[in-house]
Design a protein around this motif. Sequence first.
Motif, PDB file in Angstrom:
ATOM      1  N   PHE A 100      21.501   1.916   5.409  1.00 21.57           N
ATOM      2  CA  PHE A 100      21.099   2.910   4.413  1.00 21.57           C
ATOM      3  C   PHE A 100      20.441   4.123   5.055  1.00 21.57           C
ATOM      4  CE2 PHE A 100      21.804  -0.694   1.709  1.00 21.57           C
ATOM      5  CZ  PHE A 100      22.203  -0.158   0.509  1.00 21.57           C
ATOM      6  N   ASP A 101      19.886   3.942   6.237  1.00 22.56           N
ATOM      7  CA  ASP A 101      19.203   5.028   6.935  1.00 22.56           C
ATOM      8  C   ASP A 101      20.180   5.977   7.621  1.00 22.56           C
ATOM      9  OD1 ASP A 101      16.873   6.366   7.811  1.00 22.56           O
ATOM     10  OD2 ASP A 101      16.954   5.330   9.732  1.00 22.56           O
ATOM     11  N   ASP A 102      21.361   5.488   7.959  1.00 18.21           N
ATOM     12  CA  ASP A 102      22.349   6.257   8.710  1.00 18.21           C
ATOM     13  C   ASP A 102      23.436   6.767   7.770  1.00 18.21           C
ATOM     14  OD1 ASP A 102      24.274   7.267  10.380  1.00 18.21           O
ATOM     15  OD2 ASP A 102      24.578   5.425  11.523  1.00 18.21           O
ATOM     16  N   PRO A 103      23.552   8.094   7.577  1.00 22.34           N
ATOM     17  CA  PRO A 103      24.550   8.606   6.622  1.00 22.34           C
ATOM     18  C   PRO A 103      25.983   8.274   7.009  1.00 22.34           C
ATOM     19  CG  PRO A 103      23.577  10.397   7.905  1.00 22.34           C
ATOM     20  CD  PRO A 103      22.766   9.173   8.182  1.00 22.34           C
ATOM     21  N   ARG A 104      26.258   8.141   8.315  1.00 26.55           N
ATOM     22  CA  ARG A 104      27.623   7.816   8.731  1.00 26.55           C
ATOM     23  C   ARG A 104      27.996   6.400   8.317  1.00 26.55           C
ATOM     24  NH1 ARG A 104      26.713  12.413   9.399  1.00 26.55           N
ATOM     25  NH2 ARG A 104      27.525  12.232   7.283  1.00 26.55           N
ATOM     26  N   GLN A 105      27.027   5.484   8.310  1.00 28.29           N
ATOM     27  CA  GLN A 105      27.308   4.137   7.825  1.00 28.29           C
ATOM     28  C   GLN A 105      27.364   4.117   6.302  1.00 28.29           C
ATOM     29  OE1 GLN A 105      25.297   0.779   9.864  1.00 28.29           O
ATOM     30  NE2 GLN A 105      24.333   2.347  11.156  1.00 28.29           N
ATOM     31  N   LEU A 106      26.490   4.864   5.649  1.00 32.71           N
ATOM     32  CA  LEU A 106      26.515   4.957   4.187  1.00 32.71           C
ATOM     33  C   LEU A 106      27.893   5.399   3.692  1.00 32.71           C
ATOM     34  CD1 LEU A 106      23.172   6.597   3.001  1.00 32.71           C
ATOM     35  CD2 LEU A 106      24.203   4.523   2.072  1.00 32.71           C
ATOM     36  N   GLU A 107      28.500   6.339   4.413  1.00 36.81           N
ATOM     37  CA  GLU A 107      29.796   6.860   3.985  1.00 36.81           C
ATOM     38  C   GLU A 107      30.873   5.779   3.946  1.00 36.81           C
ATOM     39  OE1 GLU A 107      29.501  11.460   5.629  1.00 36.81           O
ATOM     40  OE2 GLU A 107      30.463   9.911   6.851  1.00 36.81           O
ATOM     41  N   ASP A 161      17.974  13.143   3.973  1.00 31.67           N
ATOM     42  CA  ASP A 161      16.584  13.206   4.442  1.00 31.67           C
ATOM     43  C   ASP A 161      15.823  12.055   3.806  1.00 31.67           C
ATOM     44  OD1 ASP A 161      17.291  15.606   5.685  1.00 31.67           O
ATOM     45  OD2 ASP A 161      16.788  16.779   3.906  1.00 31.67           O
ATOM     46  N   MET A 162      15.901  10.869   4.414  1.00 32.96           N
ATOM     47  CA  MET A 162      15.301   9.680   3.820  1.00 32.96           C
ATOM     48  C   MET A 162      13.810   9.624   4.157  1.00 32.96           C
ATOM     49  SD  MET A 162      16.866   5.820   3.650  1.00 32.96           S
ATOM     50  CE  MET A 162      15.896   4.965   4.890  1.00 32.96           C
ATOM     51  N   ALA A 163      13.032  10.415   3.401  1.00 32.49           N
ATOM     52  CA  ALA A 163      11.575  10.466   3.506  1.00 32.49           C
ATOM     53  C   ALA A 163      11.050  10.896   2.148  1.00 32.49           C
ATOM     54  CB  ALA A 163      11.141  11.448   4.584  1.00 32.49           C
ATOM     55  N   VAL A 164       9.808  10.546   1.842  1.00 33.45           N
ATOM     56  CA  VAL A 164       9.236  10.914   0.545  1.00 33.45           C
ATOM     57  C   VAL A 164       9.321  12.424   0.368  1.00 33.45           C
ATOM     58  CG1 VAL A 164       7.148  10.948  -0.862  1.00 33.45           C
ATOM     59  CG2 VAL A 164       7.716   8.910   0.486  1.00 33.45           C
ATOM     60  N   GLY A 165       9.917  12.842  -0.746  1.00 36.60           N
ATOM     61  CA  GLY A 165      10.134  14.256  -1.010  1.00 36.60           C
ATOM     62  C   GLY A 165      11.446  14.769  -0.470  1.00 36.60           C
ATOM     63  N   GLY A 166      12.131  13.963   0.347  1.00 38.06           N
ATOM     64  CA  GLY A 166      13.419  14.366   0.892  1.00 38.06           C
ATOM     65  C   GLY A 166      14.543  14.151  -0.108  1.00 38.06           C
ATOM     66  N   ARG A 167      15.711  14.644   0.255  1.00 37.97           N
ATOM     67  CA  ARG A 167      16.848  14.555  -0.669  1.00 37.97           C
ATOM     68  C   ARG A 167      18.128  14.291   0.107  1.00 37.97           C
ATOM     69  NH1 ARG A 167      17.724  19.162  -5.150  1.00 37.97           N
ATOM     70  NH2 ARG A 167      15.853  18.136  -5.964  1.00 37.97           N
ATOM     71  N   PHE A 226      13.983  11.123  -2.918  1.00 34.32           N
ATOM     72  CA  PHE A 226      13.183   9.966  -2.523  1.00 34.32           C
ATOM     73  C   PHE A 226      11.728  10.127  -2.985  1.00 34.32           C
ATOM     74  CE2 PHE A 226      16.704  10.199   0.472  1.00 34.32           C
ATOM     75  CZ  PHE A 226      17.212   8.912   0.378  1.00 34.32           C
ATOM     76  N   THR A 227      11.244   9.114  -3.687  1.00 38.51           N
ATOM     77  CA  THR A 227       9.869   9.157  -4.218  1.00 38.51           C
ATOM     78  C   THR A 227       8.947   8.155  -3.526  1.00 38.51           C
ATOM     79  OG1 THR A 227      10.487   7.576  -5.968  1.00 38.51           O
ATOM     80  CG2 THR A 227      10.671   9.940  -6.477  1.00 38.51           C
ATOM     81  N   ARG A 228       9.514   7.141  -2.871  1.00 33.85           N
ATOM     82  CA  ARG A 228       8.691   6.155  -2.170  1.00 33.85           C
ATOM     83  C   ARG A 228       9.514   5.497  -1.081  1.00 33.85           C
ATOM     84  NH1 ARG A 228       6.727   0.316  -4.503  1.00 33.85           N
ATOM     85  NH2 ARG A 228       5.431  -0.327  -2.728  1.00 33.85           N
ATOM     86  N   ILE A 229       8.932   5.395   0.103  1.00 30.34           N
ATOM     87  CA  ILE A 229       9.604   4.739   1.217  1.00 30.34           C
ATOM     88  C   ILE A 229       8.607   3.801   1.903  1.00 30.34           C
ATOM     89  CG2 ILE A 229      10.755   5.014   3.442  1.00 30.34           C
ATOM     90  CD1 ILE A 229      12.458   6.197   1.350  1.00 30.34           C
ATOM     91  N   GLU A 230       8.952   2.522   1.987  1.00 26.04           N
ATOM     92  CA  GLU A 230       8.239   1.568   2.826  1.00 26.04           C
ATOM     93  C   GLU A 230       9.247   1.057   3.835  1.00 26.04           C
ATOM     94  OE1 GLU A 230       5.393  -1.365   1.259  1.00 26.04           O
ATOM     95  OE2 GLU A 230       6.000  -0.647  -0.723  1.00 26.04           O
ATOM     96  N   PRO A 231       9.216   1.579   5.068  1.00 26.52           N
ATOM     97  CA  PRO A 231      10.268   1.251   6.028  1.00 26.52           C
ATOM     98  C   PRO A 231      10.508  -0.251   6.161  1.00 26.52           C
ATOM     99  CG  PRO A 231       8.882   2.997   6.886  1.00 26.52           C
ATOM    100  CD  PRO A 231       8.227   2.514   5.617  1.00 26.52           C
ATOM    101  N   SER A 268      15.383   1.536  -7.572  1.00 24.71           N
ATOM    102  CA  SER A 268      14.579   0.867  -6.557  1.00 24.71           C
ATOM    103  C   SER A 268      15.490  -0.026  -5.732  1.00 24.71           C
ATOM    104  CB  SER A 268      13.481   0.023  -7.212  1.00 24.71           C
ATOM    105  OG  SER A 268      12.873  -0.841  -6.268  1.00 24.71           O
ATOM    106  N   MET A 269      15.366   0.059  -4.408  1.00 25.14           N
ATOM    107  CA  MET A 269      16.107  -0.822  -3.499  1.00 25.14           C
ATOM    108  C   MET A 269      15.083  -1.626  -2.707  1.00 25.14           C
ATOM    109  SD  MET A 269      18.919   1.871  -1.985  1.00 25.14           S
ATOM    110  CE  MET A 269      19.831   3.000  -3.053  1.00 25.14           C
ATOM    111  N   VAL A 270      15.137  -2.933  -2.828  1.00 23.63           N
ATOM    112  CA  VAL A 270      14.189  -3.814  -2.154  1.00 23.63           C
ATOM    113  C   VAL A 270      14.935  -4.650  -1.124  1.00 23.63           C
ATOM    114  CG1 VAL A 270      12.535  -5.699  -2.449  1.00 23.63           C
ATOM    115  CG2 VAL A 270      12.678  -3.877  -4.172  1.00 23.63           C
ATOM    116  N   PHE A 271      14.388  -4.718   0.082  1.00 18.43           N
ATOM    117  CA  PHE A 271      14.986  -5.449   1.200  1.00 18.43           C
ATOM    118  C   PHE A 271      14.068  -6.622   1.546  1.00 18.43           C
ATOM    119  CE2 PHE A 271      16.222  -1.089   1.184  1.00 18.43           C
ATOM    120  CZ  PHE A 271      17.513  -1.015   1.676  1.00 18.43           C
ATOM    121  N   GLU A 272      14.620  -7.838   1.514  1.00 17.67           N
ATOM    122  CA  GLU A 272      13.810  -9.031   1.743  1.00 17.67           C
ATOM    123  C   GLU A 272      14.476  -9.932   2.778  1.00 17.67           C
ATOM    124  OE1 GLU A 272      13.942 -10.782  -2.095  1.00 17.67           O
ATOM    125  OE2 GLU A 272      12.387  -9.491  -2.946  1.00 17.67           O
TER     126      GLU A 272
END
Length: 326
Positions: free
Chosen positions: A32-39, A55-61, A80-85, A112-116
Amino acid sequence: MPITNVEKDLDALTMTITAEFPVPVSRLWGAFDDPRQLEQFWGPPGWPARFTRHDMAVGGRSHYTMTGPEGESSSGYWEFTRIEPGKTIELVDGFATDDGEPNPQMPTMRMSMVFEPTDAGSRFVSTTWFNSLDELNQLLEMGMEQGTLMAMGQMDRVLEGLREFAAGKGTLLEELSEVHVRITRWIEADRDTVWHAYNTPELMRQWLLGPDGWRMTECEMDLTKGGSYRYAWEPEEGTEGTAFGFEGECLLAEPPYRAVTTERMRGTPAPQTTNDLTMVEDDGGTLLTLVIQYPDEASKEFILGTGMVEGMETSYARLERMLQDD
């Protein structure tokens, strides 16, 4: 298919999708962090996504555009409104104009996307909140649920790595829906070389032959939007069979990445299909993916029952040998 549960709560105006993967959270997060993989998975089959901003950071788009088989497009954005790496991504999800700005004529959603971590790898839980029941129904009618499920169904091969997913496994067939199939084949050559061999008539005559004992008698093509093609084969002396051919039109051409064509058997009432070909280069090789849309389930079952996939494997193996001998 990694998806384990889909739950729609009409009272809470939510849709929750749960999926599990045999990889650690760090690998899942990286996709999810890498746009080339997202594509490679965010757009459903037939509507691949291209991210022009991520731009995967709070306030980014992020801004992406999905392109359909006839060149039609649909753009979206994430804010993006919240990021917990490694743990959580929260964002506003909406439709966008061509320049990436929010489209005020279309609904927005919270996601919301949660990774566990799990004993077997990782779990991904995506929850979407809708503003009203009308908007929820509108988006479901637009195919949001099916599109999301088909898109996420592509994540396995991305997380595994394209080479590991396909190399040495021959031609793979996956049935995506009642009228869609996906055929993949790993070719040990770079994408430009594969694309050239796949779309150059004098080279196609050397490998696009199906079973041994056949020859290509006609190969004409114009791989530009609105162009057409004609192929024909006949058995060599001593080989049983009847001459046949295919023809169609080019709906979309984005060399050396994607080509969408129609296909029908010449001189027969056989149904027309739409063939969506993409090529993605990775680790020195190329994953060739062909998504075929049939007019109905009966047509799909009939054509698959002709031994089509086996014939394609014979041709692809011949293509790979030809490229390795050069």
